[in-house]
Design an enzyme around this catalytic site. Structure first.
Site, PDB file in Angstrom:
ATOM      1  N   CYS A 103     -42.840 -34.679 -22.105  1.00 46.26           N
ATOM      2  CA  CYS A 103     -43.303 -33.908 -23.263  1.00 46.26           C
ATOM      3  C   CYS A 103     -42.406 -34.178 -24.482  1.00 46.26           C
ATOM      4  CB  CYS A 103     -43.435 -32.442 -22.919  1.00 46.26           C
ATOM      5  SG  CYS A 103     -44.641 -31.623 -23.980  1.00 46.26           S
TER       6      CYS A 103
ATOM      7  N   HIS B 270     -46.803 -32.557 -18.327  1.00 43.37           N
ATOM      8  CA  HIS B 270     -45.705 -32.135 -17.458  1.00 43.37           C
ATOM      9  C   HIS B 270     -46.075 -32.398 -15.996  1.00 43.37           C
ATOM     10  CE1 HIS B 270     -43.433 -29.627 -20.443  1.00 43.37           C
ATOM     11  NE2 HIS B 270     -44.598 -29.661 -21.055  1.00 43.37           N
TER      12      HIS B 270
ATOM     13  N   GLU C  46     -44.290 -32.301 -13.515  1.00 42.98           N
ATOM     14  CA  GLU C  46     -43.522 -31.421 -12.606  1.00 42.98           C
ATOM     15  C   GLU C  46     -44.313 -30.205 -12.130  1.00 42.98           C
ATOM     16  OE1 GLU C  46     -42.954 -31.837 -15.832  1.00 42.98           O
ATOM     17  OE2 GLU C  46     -42.249 -30.007 -16.828  1.00 42.98           O
TER      18      GLU C  46
END
Ligand code: GLN
Length: 533
Positions: free
Chosen positions: A382, A508, A510
């Protein structure tokens, strides 16, 4: 009549005992028995969601597929169980009140006086039951943030009391407390637990199961004492000792029979104990991984919880590469041209972290420059990706004044610009580009080879984007725009194919990495970092 069973998880004595981990572990164990489960969190603060909260206040903001900005515990729920949570899984006092006030303004209450009881409590109850009634889960686990006795959690407690009364055997309460060890006296103390249970009982809730957090093993005698003083069955007094990893908790809970206790309390058939095969092999692999891979996190929030999902994704990826991931936080505010080599020394890979605002961005740009010119595996996420893009513009394209409009409104080379649909937005809460979006990967690119497919979906949380006016220049000079949104054409991924691993994602990844399904980008990044050692 619904068949859904409800489990309420409350906490006492102190905060940060790990209610999220206990809720996730219960979810995991019930899921292993074949039940369809979901986990929901109520946070007692007034913010509508944690999206506007500073990470120092609240740690990471976790984003669901449907674009809700939520508490980081939802990340645990997803990583443990592999379920996808949604807006319905994350509520705050602010959201509950807003819904009630909106209904009042709309005239829905037909002239009634609106009160905490019954209107606020009814709205809480509606949001609990909604998951069971609308989505037909076998179990809805509801975690209540905060600690029993807090003024702000009182309406939630009252709602639980009512629900337990209404639902009878279909609802139970799991209460998590702390048993401190007094070194000077050489004793474990159960009094805080007794007080916490008393507090809970005073609002009309009798715990069915007690989970005692402890740094030392609790003897049977202590458990008997707690059972007797708290009106809880002995086999429902479970201990949660400190363990080397949060991922050991489900196994530890299963060994003590928390799942069978829950089923018995709800008059359900118990049946054989599931194996947890893949989960245990993950733990086994984790314990065997002794060789280290060193990853530097270049960010500005010097707080463990601020990059929670990134940390978890990197350590999971380490396990699947049979390595222990050692993470070092490197404060980007301290990075200068002169010290960057020394600051990044010893790292096998660098993650340039997400974030907002001006503070610490020059350090991120310097780090991106150093890793690009020294071919150190680098993952920009990001804001991290945006900094890679700015660095490339300044040092390769020759636009020394290049910047993001977020940082410099007047930059003549706005390689990162505000998204068109964000331009007129003045309200800060819940208005970013949020949630899962499609992305098409360029065949033959590095990311395509990693994902092994063309069409992916990843979760976003940003207002600014790669300015597509510059695509041609970037690509001619070696930074490729290899992931694009099929509708808007926004650039979602950049990479430098000549380098070992230099990838930036606007999204993202994650948020989608789980224990049993680690994310391919993290897996490959760690693999390359290991080779690069
Ligand atoms: N501040 C940047 C933006 O809004 C990046 C956000 C982030 O890193 N999540 O676009």
């Amino acid at each position: 009549m619904t068949h859904t069973k409800y489990i309420f998880v409350t906490g006492g004595v102190v905060s940060s005992l790990g209610k999220g981990i206990i809720s996730s572990s219960i979810g995991k164990l019930l899921q292993a028995r074949g039940y369809n489960i979901t986990i929901q969190k109520f946070d007692p603060y007034i913010n509508i969601d944690p999206g506007t909260l500073n990470p120092y206040e609240h740690g990471e903001c976790y984003v669901t597929v449907d674009g809700m900005e939520t508490d980081l515990d939802l990340g645990h729920y997803e990583r443990f169980t592999g379920i996808q949570t949604t807006k319905a899984n994350s509520l705050t006092t602010g959201r509950i009140y807003k819904a009630v006030i909106d209904k009042e303004r709309h005239g829905d209450y037909l002239g009634k006086t609106i009160q905490v009881v019954p209107h606020i409590t009814d709205e809480i109850k509606r949001n609990v039951k909604l998951l069971g009634e609308k989505y037909h889960y076998d179990f809805v686990i509801t975690e209540i943030g905060g600690t029993i006795g807090d003024i702000e959690s009182a309406p939630f407690m009252e709602a639980i009391r009512q629900l337990r009364w209404e639902l009878g055997k279909n609802a139970i309460n799991v209460h998590l407390t702390y048993v401190p060890y007094l070194r000077a006296a050489g004793e474990l103390k159960t009094k805080p637990t007794q007080h916490s249970v008393k507090e809970l009982q005073s609002v009309g809730i009798q715990p069915d199961i007690l989970v005692l957090r402890t740094e030392k093993h609790l003897s049977d005698e202590i458990r008997h004492k707690v059972a007797a003083f708290c009106n809880v069955d002995y086999d429902c007094v479970i201990q949660s000792e400190d363990l080397p990893s949060i991922y050991e908790v489900p196994v530890n809970m299963q060994n003590q029979g928390i799942d069978t206790a829950i089923l018995r309390k709800m008059n359900m058939e118990v049946g054989p104990t599931p194996e947890l095969g893949p989960w245990k092999s993950f733990l086994d692999r984790r314990n065997k991984a002794t060789k280290e891979v060193h990853i530097g996190l270049v960010g500005k929030y010097d707080l463990q919880d601020a990059y929670k999902s990134i940390r978890e994704s990197l350590s999971q990826a380490g396990v699947y590469n049979d390595h222990k991931t050692v993470l070092t936080f490197i404060n980007s505010e301290d990075i200068t041209e002169d010290n960057v080599a020394q600051k990044l020394a010893g790292q096998d890979g660098i993650v340039i972290c997400p974030g907002f605002g001006h503070r610490g961005i020059e350090g991120k740009i310097i780090a991106a420059h150093y890793t690009r010119t020294h071919d150190i595996p680098t993952f920009g996420i990001c804001l991290g990706m945006q900094m890679m893009v700015i660095e490339f513009a300044r040092n390769v394209l020759g636009y020394t004044d290049a910047n993001s409009k977020e940082m410099d409104e007047k930059t003549p080379h706005n390689v990162i610009d505000i998204m068109e649909e964000q331009k007129d937005i003045t309200n800060m809460g819940g208005t970013m580009r949020l949630g899962a979006f499609d992305c098409i990967l360029r065949q033959g690119s590095h990311v395509f080879n990693i994902y092994q497919k063309e069409h992916i979906q990843e979760r976003h949380r940003h207002r600014y984007e790669f300015n597509s006016d510059y695509i041609k220049e970037y690509e001619q000079k070696g930074m490729q725009c290899v992931g694009r949104n099929p509708e808007s054409n926004l650039v979602e991924i950049v990479e430098i194919p000549e380098l070992k691993w230099y990838i930036g994602t606007q999204f993202h990844p994650e948020y989608q990495s789980t224990v049993l399904h680690p994310h391919p980008l993290f897996l490959d990044f760690i693999k390359t970092a290991i080779i690069n050692k």
